[in-house]
Design an enzyme around this catalytic site. Sequence first.
Site, PDB file in Angstrom:
ATOM      1  CG  HIS A  31      52.364  19.619  21.247  1.00 39.30           C
ATOM      2  ND1 HIS A  31      52.146  20.592  22.198  1.00 39.30           N
ATOM      3  CD2 HIS A  31      53.303  18.791  21.753  1.00 39.30           C
ATOM      4  CE1 HIS A  31      52.946  20.376  23.214  1.00 39.30           C
ATOM      5  NE2 HIS A  31      53.649  19.301  22.987  1.00 39.30           N
ATOM      6  CD  GLU A  32      55.781  22.203  17.669  1.00 40.44           C
ATOM      7  OE1 GLU A  32      56.093  22.202  16.471  1.00 40.44           O
ATOM      8  OE2 GLU A  32      55.272  23.184  18.234  1.00 40.44           O
TER       9      GLU A  32
END
Lengths: 592, 592
Positions: free
Chosen positions: B435-436
Amino acid sequence: MTFYSKRDLQFQLFENLRVMELTRHAYFHDHTKEIFNLVLEAADQIAENYLRPLLTEMDRKEPQLVDGKIQVHEGMKGIIRQFGENGWINATFPYEEGGQQLPNTLHMAAGFIFQAANYSASVYPFLTTGAANLIRTFGSRELIEMFTPDMYTGKWQGTMALTEPDAGSSLSDLRTLAVPTEKDGIYKIKGQKIYISCGDHDACENVIHLMLARIQGAPEGVKGISLFVVPQKRVPNGTSNDVLTEGVYHKMGYKGAPIAHLMIGSNDGCEGYLVGEPHKGLSYMFQMMNEARIGVGMNATAIGTAAYHASLAYAKERPQGRKVGEKDPSKPQIPIIQHADVKRMLLFQKSITEGSLALLLYCSKLSDIVHVGEGLEKEEATLLLNFLTPIAKSYPSEMCCLTTSAAVQVLGGAGYTTDFPVEQYYREARIHPIHEGTTGIHGLDLLGRKVPMKEGKALQLFGRELTTTIFHAKEKNELSTYAEKLEKYLGKAQQTTLHLLAKAGNHTEAFLADATLYLEYIGILTIAWQWLKQGITAQEQLEKGTSEHEFYQGKIMCLRYFYEYELVKMDALGKRLLSSEMPTLDMQENWF
Amino acid sequence: MTFYSKRDLQFQLFENLRVMELTRHAYFHDHTKEIFNLVLEAADQIAENYLRPLLTEMDRKEPQLVDGKIQVHEGMKGIIRQFGENGWINATFPYEEGGQQLPNTLHMAAGFIFQAANYSASVYPFLTTGAANLIRTFGSRELIEMFTPDMYTGKWQGTMALTEPDAGSSLSDLRTLAVPTEKDGIYKIKGQKIYISCGDHDACENVIHLMLARIQGAPEGVKGISLFVVPQKRVPNGTSNDVLTEGVYHKMGYKGAPIAHLMIGSNDGCEGYLVGEPHKGLSYMFQMMNEARIGVGMNATAIGTAAYHASLAYAKERPQGRKVGEKDPSKPQIPIIQHADVKRMLLFQKSITEGSLALLLYCSKLSDIVHVGEGLEKEEATLLLNFLTPIAKSYPSEMCCLTTSAAVQVLGGAGYTTDFPVEQYYREARIHPIHEGTTGIHGLDLLGRKVPMKEGKALQLFGRELTTTIFHAKEKNELSTYAEKLEKYLGKAQQTTLHLLAKAGNHTEAFLADATLYLEYIGILTIAWQWLKQGITAQEQLEKGTSEHEFYQGKIMCLRYFYEYELVKMDALGKRLLSSEMPTLDMQENWF
């Protein structure tokens, strides 16, 4: 969903390993390629129809301990019956014992298919095979007749019961006690065992433990350990043998197989049957453990293979992003398999799992030769298999934690969800560096035992095998670069080994402090060798103008990938292994 | 159970980072070391009393979607209230907005404590902080007054809503549509968003999405993306805003936080408020994303830290085996922390997590300087932070998958069971490389954007910072070896970078094909630099004759460990990066 490559298994067995060579031995004389293919096809059918459909469900419905009995998934009874009725449990044993004299190599190949389909479910019958093999090899005729027939049909489960609360890696500290009784060969057993795979469950009618214990008055340490058959229910009357299930472990993965905590003889009512001679239990058990260790490497490889195929399928279908440099957002997105970094993650998985599979089948063939061979051939196969066992157990186990991680990464956010099987593979892969000896234990085994044994003869044999492959690869222009690289790294590895051995006498701690790194170092070299072998096989086909150009090109690309991205890791490991700095020895407990 | 080291956090902030230097800036002028310590103590109390007790339970009782609403653990309401009432959500904002003008560095340090205690629970308030910060930075006064007060108290949840089914890594493919209405600044929003952390739950009364969408008629690609505030319930009347929860993801770990699939405006009833100017949404969002990326690095580090301390405690208590060479089985077993290989696994964890923590706090301090600094100082901090962000996000994320794995390995079989928290840490660590921005995306960011930007000025600054540390380390005899090593590797890294940049013009695909490896390569160099810095700080204390000899010796040993075992990995990566063979480009889709 594809969970392994039939084509690759054909390549591995028939083209690369030349498994048919085994049929020149009398024991395997009746077998043909057609028979082997029927075996593989039968395994595929069981995997597809019985094992695969329960993969997810067995992960979600964990075994539970209810009223002292572990309840497993209701489908397991049918699965075990399939294995029993179709002769999988004793397939490798002699005709006169009801077996099929199948080479272990084929049994392992079938196991690979089962494990790739559903690792947890595959464990039950293979444990029974190992346990039965111990009884038939070292037990009396009486014990064999008493226990093995119902194990072969899958009616009874077999286990190996070693670990105790204070004796995991340190088997010499086993405390389970065996007290002689008036009955010849029968002992009262008392103790507890933990982490016993399939140690109790309701898909079989009895559980036959092959258990290590110490006969009263036996010497301390490994020299005082004996092997017993300890049934859960007495045979033939089926009454309780005082083997009680204290608990079932809840685990991160591998949830479909019940791992039990057992109390043995708490009410002084447990009888065990001595197998073979007293105090020789550990050497007997090592037969099972050595098989099991190759088996663990195969489990890890199979899980890694299933994860690879799941991520490959996803990568071909999932559109995301555009080619580097393509800035036009109105152009359609491309499947992610076209991105270099995704190809890298797929090549990583393919090269590790197919390289490991080649090594494990090679080891299986060696075990067949150990079993049926003679003279020098048998002697060398024994030595080489001994040397390769810690590598074949640990390299796939460690690396398939990373390849399943790469599979998760290929799927991105989707890979982290339970909507896809890769997160399960990631969890299931993690057990393998732990069970059947942790990676640390295998490092010590390789560097501390296998390398120095018989004045380094096994190591020399290993070098000779690599040199032979290098020689053949050099004959092909397309492979000579790789042959030279392997030769260079082999030379470095030999120097590094000598450097370490020089410490063995005076600085034992320093000699073995980085044994785990040494194991990784030799592991990479070993898989690089297996890739060069596969490269030769593939190149021969390409030269012949095969109609399967794509398949063989894939092999050559994997060889290239492995030498570019994996083999170079030996540089870093080698540098460390040659260093005289020993921070792990200098570090003090209270400095953490 | 200890889940982080208070002593180390003191070392990191006050001795090594010299965080008090920030108080020379007017914005932080009121703060003292005592205040900072009160902040850390308050964080520790919340972590200990509210977060930690729910760690296991939140993993086992996953959020469920019931009648269109996601239900989370009943304890979350109280936890969020704690964060809100104690001013954590807006702690870094100005006094006039009700904040405390706390340096981001301290906020991150407190976050580290929360995340180490219970990662899932820590996510809720930090998301709200990020979302509120976007509104207050780019939104109108009206929007600020409408939304932020109830976000600061924890009554309302904030989110960042970017990802769509066909737009994950490829944000330019976002399709959520915004159609202007008669009301100024208000748009009808229609689309769907997936993987929205805390996108819906019952521990807050409303959810305020900071959502990317495309205004009707906007240009294709990233230049047509705008930012909207899209509340789940309309403000102030609390009626539905047609943001429906389609599903909640079931995940491998990180289970305590609800990740939602949202349908927006399915009934044409969703209103969103434009933030700032049209088509500038992505640049606004990058403020939040850059903060969030440092935050993800910190999450990974915190989980790795908790796993390290769990395995350290176990290693000190668990007796197993004897010293290498000690053959007498009657001697008592020793705690496993005395085995070199266990110390290696602990040093690995300690060096990665404490090295990462040093980097992340350093980046946080840079972000404070970006925020309050001026002129050249601010300019340089901005460049350096930009350069370090992909590294600070990815190195800890990737490596803490491995450190939590080492924690599992230290516990052996026990580590694989749910009786200990390390298996949960292993599962939770795995989200961070995803994620990110996946690690692959950050590799492209570092090599493709950050290295070449402003004619390589950021890279030069990075080199200058390392050189300064090397200069100071050379002044100390005990550290000069390490200084020289870092100097050598820095030189190699500069050559390798130039080699890659040479391909940038003509062979863009080849230039970026191994960007992920380049990221790892520079990541190791960066952490080696952070260890040399810590080494200098520790050596100064040792020279002064500190009473905490053991603590500082631990730091020196970690430095030694990192240079012996981790820094050498640059050799292998560097060799690969300099190679002209490109198997990942040559590999064809149909060869897999």
